[in-house]
Write an enzyme that holds these catalytic residues in place. Structure first.
Site: not given
Length: 332
Positions: A61-63
């Site tokens: 989900v990071y970026s």
């Protein structure tokens, strides 16, 4: 660099790992954390490896996947020297099955992470949150198959309530499935909720903690001081968005003590805050972040020494939080 067992496993990991929430920064939320590109990420990883930090933590989900892509490129030619953890369960698209811990979503999420990271396996695969809509047996049997396939080596979880973790461990044991060996959770001098329910459980079950946001969403970086306007940086740009609220008086009282200890030891406020965490025996690893080389080197300076008993106790006393029920009743 000091190494500890990764919770209830035989894997040795450095006490610090590099979190990659700043990598990519290609959507509005994560732009506030940082926008580390491939070139800078490669430099940060090289600094870590030179100092014995071979553990890199990311999440799909990071970026929305871009952090994994940047990490994969930065690890090119260095993957066999490294331990990589990533996570799944949070929303990755508009479809109804593009989130959660169902077999359908997790298999797709793992394959996507492997492609983005340009690797054949994940050393530690974490459930980023608890999915109330999927049977726990379905999630754990899927993770068990991933380990058996060789695509995942160890499994863990993050942001579970204590009962959710304990129920998962019980189901794994009853069905002879892979168990979560580590818990990744928020723990800092200004956020000690972990100690009330989760820490006793982790100690009882021999599970280690990977502590994230050890500087409390940037509030313990030394940029916040009594009577001073907040300087430019992550907090100023709204980077503490999503973090738990902290009473100003409570925060400033802790910062006062940190400043005093800093003056007496010559260590920075972030170094002291991270070192305090490492004195907790349930902590396997502290996930540090860095926007640049200077921040990274400063955070690495948190290891190789220990707070004195006097300073450790001062920090414990000033940061103590009121126990939640039933813990204030006391044990007999």
């Amino acid at each position: 660099m000091e190494y500890r067992k990764l919770g209830n496993s035989g894997l040795k990991v450095p006490v610090l790992s590099l979190g990659t929430g700043t990598f990519g920064g290609t959507n509005e939320f994560f732009q506030r954390w940082g926008q580390t590109d491939e070139k800078e990420a490669t430099r940060l990883i090289d600094i870590c490896l030179e100092r014995g930090i071979n553990f890199f933590d990311t999440a799909n989900v990071y970026s929305i996947g871009d952090a994994e892509i940047v990490l994969g490129k930065a690890l090119k030619g260095k993957r066999n020297q490294s331990i990589v953890s990533t996570k799944a369960t949070f929303q990755m698209g508009d479809g109804p099955n593009e989130k959660g811990a169902s077999r359908f979503h997790l298999i797709n999420a793992l394959e996507d992470s492997l492609k983005r990271l340009d690797t054949d396996y994940i050393d530690l695969y974490l459930m980023h949150g608890f999915d109330r809509n999927t049977p726990i047996e379905e999630t754990l049997s899927t993770l068990d198959n991933m380990v058996k396939s060789g695509k995942v080596r160890y499994i863990g979880c993050s942001n579970f309530a204590a009962w959710q973790l304990m129920k998962s461990l019980s189901i794994s044991e009853r069905n002879s499935l892979e168990k979560y060996v580590v818990y990744q959770g928020y723990y800092s001098l200004i956020g000690r909720d972990y100690e009330q329910e989760l820490m006793p459980l982790l100690e009882d079950q021999n599970i280690g903690l990977m502590a994230w946001s050890p500087l409390g969403w940037g509030r313990l970086t030394g940029k916040i001081k009594r009577g001073l306007e907040i300087k430019a940086g992550r907090i100023k740009s709204g980077g503490d968005l999503g973090g738990p609220p902290v009473e100003e008086a409570f925060l400033l009282n802790i910062i006062d003590v940190l400043e005093k200890i800093s003056a007496e030891t010559g260590k920075s406020i972030p170094q002291i805050a991270i070192n305090w965490l490492l004195q907790n025996k349930s902590v396997s690893n502290v996930v540090i972040g860095a926007r640049n080389e200077k921040q990274l080197l400063s955070n690495i300076g948190a290891v190789g020494w220990n707070l004195s008993e006097k300073h450790f106790n001062q920090l414990n006393e000033i940061s103590t939080q009121t126990p939640i029920y039933p813990h204030w009743v006391g044990e007999r």
